[in-house]
Design an enzyme around this catalytic site. Structure first.
Site, PDB file in Angstrom:
ATOM      1  N   SER A 122       0.829  -1.215   0.000  1.00 30.48           N
ATOM      2  CA  SER A 122       0.000   0.000   0.000  1.00 30.48           C
ATOM      3  C   SER A 122       0.858   1.257   0.000  1.00 30.48           C
ATOM      4  CB  SER A 122      -0.864   0.046   1.262  1.00 30.48           C
ATOM      5  OG  SER A 122      -1.669  -1.077   1.342  1.00 30.48           O
ATOM      6  N   HIS A 143      -2.492  -3.527  -6.398  1.00 31.41           N
ATOM      7  CA  HIS A 143      -2.891  -3.250  -5.012  1.00 31.41           C
ATOM      8  C   HIS A 143      -4.345  -3.646  -4.757  1.00 31.41           C
ATOM      9  CE1 HIS A 143      -3.921  -0.121  -1.748  1.00 31.41           C
ATOM     10  NE2 HIS A 143      -3.227  -1.075  -1.180  1.00 31.41           N
ATOM     11  N   GLU A 155      -5.956  -1.556  -7.723  1.00 33.29           N
ATOM     12  CA  GLU A 155      -5.212  -0.479  -8.375  1.00 33.29           C
ATOM     13  C   GLU A 155      -3.961  -1.055  -9.032  1.00 33.29           C
ATOM     14  OE1 GLU A 155      -6.326   3.343  -5.567  1.00 33.29           O
ATOM     15  OE2 GLU A 155      -4.895   1.890  -4.786  1.00 33.29           O
ATOM     16  N   ASN A 194      -6.735   5.364  -1.269  1.00 31.67           N
ATOM     17  CA  ASN A 194      -6.285   5.767   0.065  1.00 31.67           C
ATOM     18  C   ASN A 194      -6.000   7.265   0.151  1.00 31.67           C
ATOM     19  OD1 ASN A 194      -6.630   3.306   1.297  1.00 31.67           O
ATOM     20  ND2 ASN A 194      -4.559   2.597   0.844  1.00 31.67           N
TER      21      ASN A 194
HETATM   22  N1  LIG Z   1      -3.681  -5.307   5.638  1.00 30.01           N
HETATM   23  C1  LIG Z   1      -4.204  -4.452   4.752  1.00 30.01           C
HETATM   24  O1  LIG Z   1      -5.255  -3.833   4.984  1.00 30.01           O
HETATM   25  C2  LIG Z   1      -3.523  -4.249   3.421  1.00 30.01           C
HETATM   26  C3  LIG Z   1      -4.265  -3.753   2.339  1.00 30.01           C
HETATM   27  C4  LIG Z   1      -3.643  -3.619   1.093  1.00 30.01           C
HETATM   28  C5  LIG Z   1      -2.290  -3.942   0.950  1.00 30.01           C
HETATM   29  N2  LIG Z   1      -1.590  -4.387   2.028  1.00 30.01           N
HETATM   30  C6  LIG Z   1      -0.174  -4.762   1.818  1.00 30.01           C
HETATM   31  O2  LIG Z   1      -0.075  -6.179   1.773  1.00 30.01           O
HETATM   32  C7  LIG Z   1       1.177  -6.595   2.305  1.00 30.01           C
HETATM   33  C8  LIG Z   1       0.948  -7.655   3.360  1.00 30.01           C
HETATM   34  O3  LIG Z   1       0.110  -7.128   4.364  1.00 30.01           O
HETATM   35  P1  LIG Z   1      -0.708  -8.096   5.363  1.00 30.01           P
HETATM   36  O4  LIG Z   1      -1.659  -7.208   6.075  1.00 30.01           O
HETATM   37  O5  LIG Z   1      -1.195  -9.303   4.624  1.00 30.01           O
HETATM   38  O6  LIG Z   1       0.459  -8.528   6.370  1.00 30.01           O
HETATM   39  P2  LIG Z   1       0.521  -9.800   7.340  1.00 30.01           P
HETATM   40  O7  LIG Z   1       1.420  -9.407   8.431  1.00 30.01           O
HETATM   41  O8  LIG Z   1      -0.839 -10.304   7.657  1.00 30.01           O
HETATM   42  O9  LIG Z   1       1.239 -10.930   6.443  1.00 30.01           O
HETATM   43  C9  LIG Z   1       2.559 -10.822   6.013  1.00 30.01           C
HETATM   44  C10 LIG Z   1       3.117 -12.239   5.813  1.00 30.01           C
HETATM   45  O10 LIG Z   1       4.371 -12.132   5.157  1.00 30.01           O
HETATM   46  C11 LIG Z   1       5.177 -13.189   5.640  1.00 30.01           C
HETATM   47  N3  LIG Z   1       6.565 -12.907   5.301  1.00 30.01           N
HETATM   48  C12 LIG Z   1       7.448 -12.115   5.936  1.00 30.01           C
HETATM   49  N4  LIG Z   1       8.632 -12.127   5.267  1.00 30.01           N
HETATM   50  C13 LIG Z   1       8.476 -12.939   4.194  1.00 30.01           C
HETATM   51  C14 LIG Z   1       9.329 -13.355   3.138  1.00 30.01           C
HETATM   52  N5  LIG Z   1      10.591 -12.935   3.042  1.00 30.01           N
HETATM   53  N6  LIG Z   1       8.813 -14.197   2.219  1.00 30.01           N
HETATM   54  C15 LIG Z   1       7.547 -14.631   2.298  1.00 30.01           C
HETATM   55  N7  LIG Z   1       6.686 -14.270   3.279  1.00 30.01           N
HETATM   56  C16 LIG Z   1       7.158 -13.428   4.212  1.00 30.01           C
HETATM   57  C17 LIG Z   1       4.870 -13.242   7.127  1.00 30.01           C
HETATM   58  O11 LIG Z   1       5.251 -14.515   7.671  1.00 30.01           O
HETATM   59  C18 LIG Z   1       3.354 -13.023   7.119  1.00 30.01           C
HETATM   60  O12 LIG Z   1       2.652 -14.243   7.072  1.00 30.01           O
HETATM   61  C19 LIG Z   1       1.883  -5.328   2.792  1.00 30.01           C
HETATM   62  O13 LIG Z   1       2.801  -4.914   1.805  1.00 30.01           O
HETATM   63  C20 LIG Z   1       0.756  -4.314   2.921  1.00 30.01           C
HETATM   64  O14 LIG Z   1       1.160  -2.976   2.647  1.00 30.01           O
HETATM   65  C21 LIG Z   1      -2.170  -4.570   3.248  1.00 30.01           C
END
Ligand SMILES: NC(=O)c1ccc[n+]([C@@H]2O[C@H](COP(=O)([O-])OP(=O)(O)OC[C@H]3O[C@@H](n4cnc5c(N)ncnc54)[C@H](O)[C@@H]3O)[C@@H](O)[C@H]2O)c1
Length: 287
Positions: A122, A143, A155, A194
Site C-alpha cells: 500500500s 494493489h 489499483e 487511500n
Molecule cells: N492489511 C491491509 O489492509 C492491506 C491492504 C492492502 C495492501 N496491504 C499490503 O499487503 C502486504 C501484506 O500485508 P498483510 O496485512 O497481509 O500482512 P501480514 O502481516 O498479515 O502478512 C505478512 C506475511 O508475510 C510473511 N513474510 C514475511 N517475510 C516474508 C518473506 N521474506 N517471504 C515470504 N513471506 C514473508 C509473514 O510470515 C506473514 O505471514 C503489505 O505490503 C501491505 O502494505 C495490506
C-alpha cells in the site's frame, strides 16, 4: 482468464496474501501461496477453508467451485520451486522495504524471463523494488483492498519504467478475477483510493480540531449526506488509530513535509493507547 497468465504465485500468506491467492484460484488460475513461516501457511489454509465453508453454507458459492479452487491452490514454504513456473508473482509479504527488495532480487533470479513481478504494497511504490531486479519493465504495484475476497477495487500502478504491456496484462488479469481495475498513469504515495480517504479524514480531523463540530456529528454528515457506510471517525476506530498514526509517520518519512505528520488529536489518542475498537476505546467507547 487472462491469456498470458496461467500460473500465479503469491508471496506472503498473511491477511492479504491468503485471500488474494484464493481469489486467483477461484478465478481458475493455478495458484501457490507461499510464506517463510509454516504456521502462517497452516493458518491461511485453515482460515480459507473456514471462510469457503461459510460462503457455501450461505449459498454464495457452490461446493463444486470451491473444491475446484482448492485443487488449483497449493500452500507451500518452497517459494523458489513455486515461482520457477509462475507467469505472475504477487508479493504480499510484510511491509518492510529491505525484505521486499531481497524478495524481488531473489524472485528475479528464479522466475522465467517473462514473469511479471508485482507488489501488493500500500505504501511502497514499485520503483523502490524494481531496481533490485533485472526486469524493471515487468514490475508494478497490483494493489488489492482488505478483505481481498470481497473488495472489488484493484489499483494497477506502474513506475516510470514499467512497460505498457505489463500494465495491460495486469489490468486484464485484475478484470479476469472479477475485480474492478483502476489504472494509474504514474506513481504517487497512497495511490488513488487511500488518498481520497486520507483527504476526507484530514478534513474531518481539521473540522473537529477547529471546534466546528463534534466528531459524532461529522460522522452523521458523512453517513446521511454523502451516504458513506460509516463516518471517518468510526472508520478510524475500525482500522485502528495506531495504524492511522503509523501510516502518517511513514508518509512523513517519504515526503519530509510537516503536513504529512499525524493530526494532534490522533497523536494524543495513539499515546494514550486509545487505538479504537481493538483497545476498547478510540473516538467511541466500546467497553
Ligand atoms: N492489511 C491491509 O489492509 C492491506 C491492504 C492492502 C495492501 N496491504 C499490503 O499487503 C502486504 C501484506 O500485508 P498483510 O496485512 O497481509 O500482512 P501480514 O502481516 O498479515 O502478512 C505478512 C506475511 O508475510 C510473511 N513474510 C514475511 N517475510 C516474508 C518473506 N521474506 N517471504 C515470504 N513471506 C514473508 C509473514 O510470515 C506473514 O505471514 C503489505 O505490503 C501491505 O502494505 C495490506
Amino acid at each position: 482468464m487472462s491469456e498470458n497468465i496461467q500460473h500465479v504465485t503469491v508471496v506472503g500468506a498473511g491477511a492479504m496474501g491468503s485471500q488474494i491467492a484464493m481469489v486467483c484460484a477461484l478465478a481458475g488460475y493455478e495458484t501457490d501461496v507461499v510464506d517463510i513461516a509454516q504456521d502462517a501457511v497452516d493458518r491461511a489454509s485453515e482460515q480459507l477453508h473456514a471462510r469457503m465453508d461459510r460462503d457455501v453454507s450461505k449459498g454464495r458459492r457452490t461446493p463444486e467451485d470451491v473444491d475446484a479452487a482448492f485443487e488449483r491452490l497449493t500452500f507451500s514454504t518452497d517459494r523458489d520451486a513455486c515461482a520457477a513456473h509462475a507467469d505472475l508473482v504477487i508479493e504480499a509479504a510484510v511491509e518492510d522495504l529491505t525484505i521486499k527488495r531481497q524478495v524481488f532480487a531473489e524472485l528475479d533470479r528464479v522466475c522465467p524471463p517473462h514473469t511479471i513481478l508485482a507488489t501488493n504494497s500500500s505504501n511502497i511504490v514499485s520503483s523502490r523494488v524494481a531496481d533490485a531486479t533485472n526486469r524493471p519493465e515487468k514490475v508494478c504495484n497490483v494493489h488489492f483492498f482488505n478483505p481481498a475476497l470481497v473488495m472489488e477495487c484493484v489499483e494497477v500502478v506502474p513506475h516510470a519504467g514499467t512497460s505498457r504491456e505489463t500494465v495491460a496484462t495486469a489490468v486484464a488479469f485484475a478484470r479476469s478475477l472479477g475485480k474492478q481495475p483502476v489504472e494509474l498513469k504514474k506513481e504517487v504515495p497512497g495511490f488513488v483510493a487511500n488518498r481520497l480517504l486520507g483527504a476526507l479524514r484530514a478534513e474531518a480531523l481539521k473540522l473537529y480540531e477547529d471546534g466546528v463540530a463534534d466528531f459524532e456529528d461529522i460522522d452523521t454528515a458523512a453517513r446521511t449526506a454523502l451516504r458513506h457506510p460509516m463516518g471517518p471517525f468510526e472508520l478510524m476506530d475500525m482500522v485502528g488509530i495506531d495504524v492511522v498514526y503509523l501510516i502518517r509517520l511513514a508518509e512523513y518519512e517519504q515526503t519530509g513535509d510537516p503536513a504529512s505528520l499525524p493530526a494532534e488529536s490522533i497523536k494524543e489518542k495513539y499515546e494514550a493507547g486509545e487505538h479504537g475498537r481493538k483497545s476498547g476505546k478510540g473516538w467511541y467507547d466500546y467497553r
